[in-house]
Enzyme design. Sequence first.
Site, PDB file in Angstrom:
ATOM      1  N   ALA A  37       0.853  -1.185   0.000  1.00 45.53           N
ATOM      2  CA  ALA A  37       0.000   0.000   0.000  1.00 45.53           C
ATOM      3  C   ALA A  37       0.889   1.234   0.000  1.00 45.53           C
ATOM      4  O   ALA A  37       2.110   1.132   0.160  1.00 45.53           O
ATOM      5  CB  ALA A  37      -0.918   0.016   1.225  1.00 45.53           C
ATOM      6  N   LYS A  38       0.284   2.382  -0.180  1.00 47.22           N
ATOM      7  CA  LYS A  38       1.023   3.648  -0.084  1.00 47.22           C
ATOM      8  C   LYS A  38       0.017   4.757   0.172  1.00 47.22           C
ATOM      9  O   LYS A  38      -1.166   4.639  -0.163  1.00 47.22           O
ATOM     10  CB  LYS A  38       1.795   3.956  -1.374  1.00 47.22           C
ATOM     11  CG  LYS A  38       3.026   4.810  -1.149  1.00 47.22           C
ATOM     12  CD  LYS A  38       4.135   4.037  -0.444  1.00 47.22           C
ATOM     13  CE  LYS A  38       5.381   4.890  -0.284  1.00 47.22           C
ATOM     14  NZ  LYS A  38       6.483   4.105   0.311  1.00 47.22           N
ATOM     15  N   GLY A  39       0.511   5.838   0.755  1.00 47.73           N
ATOM     16  CA  GLY A  39      -0.338   6.980   1.017  1.00 47.73           C
ATOM     17  C   GLY A  39       0.419   8.274   0.840  1.00 47.73           C
ATOM     18  O   GLY A  39       1.646   8.284   0.759  1.00 47.73           O
TER      19      GLY A  39
END
Length: 454
Positions: free
Chosen positions: A145-147
């Site tokens: 994931a990434k944000g």
Amino acid sequence: MATRAKRDKSAGNGEATDKSPTAVDEAKERAVAEGEPKPGQRAEVSNLDIVRHYFDGAVERLQLPDDVRTVFWTPYREVIVQIPVRLSDGKIHTFSGYRIQHNGARGPYKGGIRYHPEVDVDEVRALASLMTWKTAVANIPFGGAKGGINCPADQLDRAELQKITRSFMDKIEKILGPTRDIPAPDVNTDAQVMAWLMDEYGKLHGHTPAICTGKPIALEGSYGREQATGRGCVFMFREAAPQIGLTPAECTFVVQGYGNVGSWAARILQQLGARMVGVSDATGAIRSDAGIDADDLAAHLRDRGELTEFPGTEVISPDDLLAIECDVLIPAALGGMIHESNADRINTRMIIEGANSPTTPAADVILHEKGVHVVPDVMANAGGVVCSYFEWVQNLQHFRWSEREVNDKLGGIMRRAYRDVNSRAREDRISLREAAYLVGIERVVEASRTRGYV
């Protein structure tokens, strides 16, 4: 002595800088109209294009059907939220926050959160995908994931950053959790930002240290986490060095991007006897054939000094940094910094990619033709997520390991990852990058098929 006019680095000077995303979008439009690269896009292709290129090459070699390829390229979930915050200039600024969960077949989603004006959905998609393959290459039980938030963190004071961070958590907490998705620090975020995230999540769910990693030691953070990504790069270097006849104590190295990753890699390499002969950050670049002390430079920057003011060095252009003759180059800045226009100038024997997607596909071809041994990002900078795994495990047990234990465990996993990928590269007669993507994608596909997801 290197000299340069000192710029004001104090936070909260809103009058001097337009902080709004609108200003960033306008700058991008002007650049496109003038035929120039977008601000923050250092190369001829985007981060998403870079990751997609290597993904396509791997799935072609694995002969995955088109319908299956789509499953493993497209993200499982994308969340985009509005973050309106009143800043010190008295105006409400509206930022965009992103959390993209790419694939969770092998475990909870895992990935950092970055604060940077050029953060957009495509960049976060690329980095989320990269995290999926990275955790698989390291063989730790996480997905990818990434944000990010498109805010200019370096122009904001701590109170403003805290407002933004807490607002972001309020809007995405429903998709997070210790067994769902676990954020971590990334560009322009740190242990303090993680502490705010943990505290805000705890208001709704109770004390939950395992909700994020990279936290302060006082809040059940792990010893060794701050140094882990840089240390992991050094473990990779030590595995790769004998293959091309390098001895660490006799090596010279150059670091592009003296942030957390670059500075710790430099300091640990220096402990092995290697000598730093060039370094850069966002303010400029310096060199010294006699050597630049990595510890002294880190202390100089902590005291709010400019890199280009570090004594005993020569100020050079950032473009000339890559042309310095050295044994090892560590690109640890932003993506796309090594591209078709500058790859031929690089004068090194080995590249350890501390940043995500620092090398474009066109540059990769040039480096291969020049005989440069490239240890790719998808394995080289995995030390951070590996140590995040350790922190998560410790948090779930409310138990803490010593820093020596953490470093020993990190070394074991990084060495195993290098050897797994290197073995595949030799077996198939391909580059380490191609082999790393094959290993990572195969492991994710296997987990997905075993679960019955595809």
